[in-house]
Design a protein around this motif. Structure first.
Motif, PDB file in Angstrom:
ATOM      1  N   THR A   1      -2.447  35.371 -59.569  1.00 41.51           N
ATOM      2  CA  THR A   1      -2.607  36.825 -59.575  1.00 41.51           C
ATOM      3  C   THR A   1      -2.616  37.308 -58.136  1.00 41.51           C
ATOM      4  O   THR A   1      -2.940  36.547 -57.214  1.00 41.51           O
ATOM      5  CB  THR A   1      -3.902  37.245 -60.299  1.00 41.51           C
ATOM      6  OG1 THR A   1      -3.965  38.667 -60.390  1.00 41.51           O
ATOM      7  CG2 THR A   1      -5.125  36.727 -59.582  1.00 41.51           C
ATOM      8  N   ALA A   2      -2.247  38.580 -57.923  1.00 40.82           N
ATOM      9  CA  ALA A   2      -2.173  39.108 -56.565  1.00 40.82           C
ATOM     10  C   ALA A   2      -2.223  40.625 -56.598  1.00 40.82           C
ATOM     11  O   ALA A   2      -1.965  41.253 -57.630  1.00 40.82           O
ATOM     12  CB  ALA A   2      -0.884  38.638 -55.876  1.00 40.82           C
ATOM     13  N   THR A   3      -2.551  41.213 -55.456  1.00 37.22           N
ATOM     14  CA  THR A   3      -2.481  42.661 -55.276  1.00 37.22           C
ATOM     15  C   THR A   3      -2.248  42.961 -53.805  1.00 37.22           C
ATOM     16  O   THR A   3      -2.208  42.049 -52.970  1.00 37.22           O
ATOM     17  CB  THR A   3      -3.753  43.364 -55.795  1.00 37.22           C
ATOM     18  OG1 THR A   3      -3.517  44.774 -55.864  1.00 37.22           O
ATOM     19  CG2 THR A   3      -4.945  43.096 -54.893  1.00 37.22           C
ATOM     20  N   LEU A   4      -2.101  44.257 -53.469  1.00 38.26           N
ATOM     21  CA  LEU A   4      -1.745  44.682 -52.120  1.00 38.26           C
ATOM     22  C   LEU A   4      -2.886  45.454 -51.463  1.00 38.26           C
ATOM     23  O   LEU A   4      -3.738  46.030 -52.143  1.00 38.26           O
ATOM     24  CB  LEU A   4      -0.504  45.580 -52.164  1.00 38.26           C
ATOM     25  CG  LEU A   4       0.764  45.012 -52.792  1.00 38.26           C
ATOM     26  CD1 LEU A   4       1.823  46.111 -52.898  1.00 38.26           C
ATOM     27  CD2 LEU A   4       1.287  43.831 -51.978  1.00 38.26           C
ATOM     28  N   SER A   5      -2.829  45.499 -50.130  1.00 43.80           N
ATOM     29  CA  SER A   5      -3.785  46.320 -49.388  1.00 43.80           C
ATOM     30  C   SER A   5      -3.298  47.756 -49.258  1.00 43.80           C
ATOM     31  O   SER A   5      -4.101  48.669 -49.006  1.00 43.80           O
ATOM     32  CB  SER A   5      -4.001  45.738 -47.990  1.00 43.80           C
ATOM     33  OG  SER A   5      -2.786  45.788 -47.232  1.00 43.80           O
TER      34      SER A   5
ATOM     35  N   CYS B   1       0.934  45.718 -44.277  1.00 47.55           N
ATOM     36  CA  CYS B   1       0.556  45.483 -45.680  1.00 47.55           C
ATOM     37  C   CYS B   1       0.208  44.008 -45.897  1.00 47.55           C
ATOM     38  O   CYS B   1       0.964  43.114 -45.512  1.00 47.55           O
ATOM     39  CB  CYS B   1       1.693  45.897 -46.605  1.00 47.55           C
ATOM     40  SG  CYS B   1       1.375  45.551 -48.351  1.00 47.55           S
ATOM     41  N   VAL B   2      -0.944  43.775 -46.515  1.00 49.23           N
ATOM     42  CA  VAL B   2      -1.439  42.413 -46.757  1.00 49.23           C
ATOM     43  C   VAL B   2      -1.496  42.158 -48.256  1.00 49.23           C
ATOM     44  O   VAL B   2      -1.879  43.036 -49.036  1.00 49.23           O
ATOM     45  CB  VAL B   2      -2.838  42.211 -46.130  1.00 49.23           C
ATOM     46  CG1 VAL B   2      -3.433  40.862 -46.518  1.00 49.23           C
ATOM     47  CG2 VAL B   2      -2.755  42.338 -44.615  1.00 49.23           C
ATOM     48  N   VAL B   3      -1.123  40.948 -48.646  1.00 54.79           N
ATOM     49  CA  VAL B   3      -1.234  40.503 -50.039  1.00 54.79           C
ATOM     50  C   VAL B   3      -2.435  39.570 -50.148  1.00 54.79           C
ATOM     51  O   VAL B   3      -2.622  38.698 -49.303  1.00 54.79           O
ATOM     52  CB  VAL B   3       0.037  39.758 -50.497  1.00 54.79           C
ATOM     53  CG1 VAL B   3      -0.058  39.411 -51.985  1.00 54.79           C
ATOM     54  CG2 VAL B   3       1.279  40.584 -50.207  1.00 54.79           C
ATOM     55  N   ALA B   4      -3.247  39.767 -51.163  1.00 55.28           N
ATOM     56  CA  ALA B   4      -4.346  38.849 -51.475  1.00 55.28           C
ATOM     57  C   ALA B   4      -4.077  38.257 -52.845  1.00 55.28           C
ATOM     58  O   ALA B   4      -3.685  38.971 -53.774  1.00 55.28           O
ATOM     59  CB  ALA B   4      -5.690  39.575 -51.474  1.00 55.28           C
ATOM     60  N   GLY B   5      -4.260  36.944 -52.974  1.00 53.15           N
ATOM     61  CA  GLY B   5      -3.958  36.311 -54.255  1.00 53.15           C
ATOM     62  C   GLY B   5      -4.774  35.067 -54.513  1.00 53.15           C
ATOM     63  O   GLY B   5      -5.371  34.481 -53.600  1.00 53.15           O
ATOM     64  N   LEU B   6      -4.802  34.685 -55.774  1.00 52.80           N
ATOM     65  CA  LEU B   6      -5.380  33.407 -56.193  1.00 52.80           C
ATOM     66  C   LEU B   6      -4.222  32.443 -56.409  1.00 52.80           C
ATOM     67  O   LEU B   6      -3.310  32.736 -57.183  1.00 52.80           O
ATOM     68  CB  LEU B   6      -6.183  33.585 -57.483  1.00 52.80           C
ATOM     69  CG  LEU B   6      -7.248  34.682 -57.468  1.00 52.80           C
ATOM     70  CD1 LEU B   6      -7.968  34.740 -58.813  1.00 52.80           C
ATOM     71  CD2 LEU B   6      -8.246  34.465 -56.342  1.00 52.80           C
ATOM     72  N   ILE B   7      -4.257  31.322 -55.724  1.00 50.94           N
ATOM     73  CA  ILE B   7      -3.117  30.418 -55.732  1.00 50.94           C
ATOM     74  C   ILE B   7      -3.556  28.985 -55.970  1.00 50.94           C
ATOM     75  O   ILE B   7      -4.731  28.645 -55.916  1.00 50.94           O
ATOM     76  CB  ILE B   7      -2.312  30.500 -54.417  1.00 50.94           C
ATOM     77  CG1 ILE B   7      -3.128  29.915 -53.256  1.00 50.94           C
ATOM     78  CG2 ILE B   7      -1.920  31.951 -54.105  1.00 50.94           C
ATOM     79  CD1 ILE B   7      -2.328  29.758 -51.978  1.00 50.94           C
ATOM     80  N   ASN B   8      -2.578  28.150 -56.194  1.00 55.13           N
ATOM     81  CA  ASN B   8      -2.744  26.709 -56.322  1.00 55.13           C
ATOM     82  C   ASN B   8      -1.572  26.080 -55.593  1.00 55.13           C
ATOM     83  O   ASN B   8      -0.588  26.750 -55.297  1.00 55.13           O
ATOM     84  CB  ASN B   8      -2.748  26.302 -57.793  1.00 55.13           C
ATOM     85  CG  ASN B   8      -3.558  25.047 -58.047  1.00 55.13           C
ATOM     86  OD1 ASN B   8      -3.618  24.169 -57.204  1.00 55.13           O
ATOM     87  ND2 ASN B   8      -4.170  24.975 -59.220  1.00 55.13           N
ATOM     88  N   ASP B   9      -1.642  24.810 -55.314  1.00 57.40           N
ATOM     89  CA  ASP B   9      -0.490  24.143 -54.716  1.00 57.40           C
ATOM     90  C   ASP B   9      -0.150  22.889 -55.506  1.00 57.40           C
ATOM     91  O   ASP B   9      -0.911  22.455 -56.364  1.00 57.40           O
ATOM     92  CB  ASP B   9      -0.736  23.801 -53.237  1.00 57.40           C
ATOM     93  CG  ASP B   9      -1.773  22.701 -53.064  1.00 57.40           C
ATOM     94  OD1 ASP B   9      -1.466  21.539 -53.386  1.00 57.40           O
ATOM     95  OD2 ASP B   9      -2.887  23.002 -52.609  1.00 57.40           O
ATOM     96  N   GLN B  10       1.001  22.339 -55.210  1.00 60.66           N
ATOM     97  CA  GLN B  10       1.505  21.189 -55.961  1.00 60.66           C
ATOM     98  C   GLN B  10       1.603  19.954 -55.083  1.00 60.66           C
ATOM     99  O   GLN B  10       2.491  19.125 -55.251  1.00 60.66           O
ATOM    100  CB  GLN B  10       2.863  21.529 -56.573  1.00 60.66           C
ATOM    101  CG  GLN B  10       2.800  22.682 -57.560  1.00 60.66           C
ATOM    102  CD  GLN B  10       4.142  23.044 -58.141  1.00 60.66           C
ATOM    103  OE1 GLN B  10       5.168  22.535 -57.761  1.00 60.66           O
ATOM    104  NE2 GLN B  10       4.127  23.960 -59.107  1.00 60.66           N
TER     105      GLN B  10
END
Length: 207
Positions: A139-143, A151-160
């Protein structure tokens, strides 16, 4: 303008405002100068076409046009003004993440699909593993509006990264033009178990 503003204040549903804009050109131009309704869309993937459900009309559904190329995309976030975070599956089975506007504004922004991991955190020697790994954005959203500087993006992430037992869930921040995520911290370090993020009163809030 005063008359159009008074009517628009009584029509919080964006679909009704589209019909209002069709009355005449001066009314359409007046509406374009007003801020759009901030109530989010609840998009419904119907078989015949996309629609959105309007809670202001007792759940009535309205037709909702999106370009064919994103009709089957996965939606994982949004921002005021009709901006939607989307992902599609590339023919090589790689996820492609991007930001598109569903309210008619032109412009699409590609989002990162790689993360630069810290070798120290992985306890790796320089010759063992590459730093860059594919990521998953939940999920993500913008500043701010993506066309605004900074403009900054904040998100919940995972890696592989292929590391058994490696803690992967992260909260990340990057600028809209970045192709690789480098700024992040682990949820476990913050004792958080976040599932979503929103922008409110000038700050990111993790839920």
């Amino acid at each position: 303008d005063a008359v159009v503003r008074e009517i628009a204040n009584r029509l919080p549903c964006v679909y009704d405002r589209v019909h209002l804009a069709g009355v005449c050109r001066p009314w359409r131009e007046s509406l374009e100068r007003l801020p759009p309704p901030k109530l989010p869309y609840l998009i419904l993937p119907l078989a015949e076409q996309l629609a959105f459900s309007c809670v202001l009309s007792d759940g009535a559904t309205h037709p909702f046009f999106v370009p064919e190329r994103i009709r089957h995309a996965c939606y994982f976030g949004s921002y005021d003004g009709g901006w939607a975070f989307l992902s599609t599956l590339h023919p090589q089975a790689n996820r492609v993440y991007f930001l598109a506007n569903l309210a008619g504004t032109s412009g699409t922004f590609n989002l990162p699909n790689r993360i630069q991991l810290e070798r120290e955190a992985l306890e790796l020697a320089p010759e063992e593993k590459p730093l860059l790994h594919r990521l998953v954005i939940y999920t993500a959203t913008l500043s701010s509006d993506p066309f605004m500087d900074g403009c900054v993006v904040a998100g919940l992430i995972n890696d592989q990264a292929p590391m058994p037992g490696y803690r992967r869930q992260k909260i990340a921040f990057w600028q809209i033009e970045d192709r690789v995520v480098v700024g992040y911290f682990y949820m476990g370090e913050a004792c958080w178990d976040a599932v979503d993020v929103v922008r409110h009163n000038g700050a990111f809030h993790f839920l």
